[in-house]
Design a protein around this motif. Structure first.
Motif, PDB file in Angstrom:
ATOM      1  N   SER A  37     144.063  82.607  23.904  1.00 12.71           N
ATOM      2  CA  SER A  37     144.989  83.562  23.302  1.00 12.71           C
ATOM      3  C   SER A  37     146.233  82.854  22.792  1.00 12.71           C
ATOM      4  O   SER A  37     146.703  83.118  21.677  1.00 12.71           O
ATOM      5  CB  SER A  37     145.401  84.625  24.323  1.00 12.71           C
ATOM      6  OG  SER A  37     144.282  85.373  24.704  1.00 12.71           O
ATOM      7  N   LEU A  54     138.876  88.861  17.325  1.00 13.33           N
ATOM      8  CA  LEU A  54     139.469  88.602  18.637  1.00 13.33           C
ATOM      9  C   LEU A  54     138.570  89.052  19.784  1.00 13.33           C
ATOM     10  O   LEU A  54     138.230  90.234  19.883  1.00 13.33           O
ATOM     11  CB  LEU A  54     140.814  89.351  18.709  1.00 13.33           C
ATOM     12  CG  LEU A  54     141.573  89.361  20.026  1.00 13.33           C
ATOM     13  CD1 LEU A  54     141.982  87.953  20.445  1.00 13.33           C
ATOM     14  CD2 LEU A  54     142.809  90.252  19.903  1.00 13.33           C
ATOM     15  N   GLY A  63     142.268  90.043  25.402  1.00 11.36           N
ATOM     16  CA  GLY A  63     142.395  90.343  23.986  1.00 11.36           C
ATOM     17  C   GLY A  63     143.338  91.492  23.685  1.00 11.36           C
ATOM     18  O   GLY A  63     144.000  91.496  22.649  1.00 11.36           O
ATOM     19  N   THR A  66     146.779  90.161  23.848  1.00  8.58           N
ATOM     20  CA  THR A  66     146.937  89.310  22.670  1.00  8.58           C
ATOM     21  C   THR A  66     147.192  90.178  21.441  1.00  8.58           C
ATOM     22  O   THR A  66     148.081  89.893  20.633  1.00  8.58           O
ATOM     23  CB  THR A  66     145.674  88.441  22.454  1.00  8.58           C
ATOM     24  OG1 THR A  66     145.416  87.709  23.650  1.00  8.58           O
ATOM     25  CG2 THR A  66     145.846  87.482  21.294  1.00  8.58           C
TER      26      THR A  66
END
Length: 126
Positions: A37, A54, A63, A66
């Motif tokens: 990330s 992602l 994710g 992120t």
């Protein structure tokens, strides 16, 4: 015509490589790879890709976190994000649907269909 750039953030070497080959060969995209990330956030800001693929399950920061960091950064919030996830339960799907992501692609994905799924989701299909 400028070649579109896609950043693939995934901790699995095989997934990154297969996604890279699929997107380059099937769609003529330029692919940037990130394993974590943090690396993905840095590359998103520096490289300014046209889209980000992602993974939801990452070791350093998941994710979703992120994605939130991408959204909170003025330099990256405009970049469309597609989640790559093995979490296909209805509850997970609803949670992801509440986010401002462009689409979700289930893992394992079919390499021959990945480019098509990405192009359609982003409205890049000619």
């Amino acid at each position: 015509m400028n070649t579109k750039k896609v950043l693939v953030i995934d901790d699995e070497d095989d997934i990154r490589e297969v996604a890279k080959i699929s997107l380059e060969i099937m769609a003529g995209l330029e692919v940037i790879l990130a394993r974590t990330s943090s690396e993905g956030l840095e590359k998103a800001e520096n490289e300014q890709p046209d889209a980000i693929l992602l993974d939801v399950m990452l070791p350093d920061m998941d994710g979703l976190m992120t994605f939130q960091k991408l959204q909170s950064n003025p330099a990256t919030k405009h970049i469309p994000v597609i989640l790559l996830t093995a979490k296909v339960q209805a509850s997970d799907q609803r949670r992801f649907a509440d986010l401002a992501v462009k689409a979700m692609i289930a893992k394992p994905f079919k390499p021959a269909q990945l480019a098509e799924q990405l192009l359609v989701a982003l409205g890049w299909k000619k």
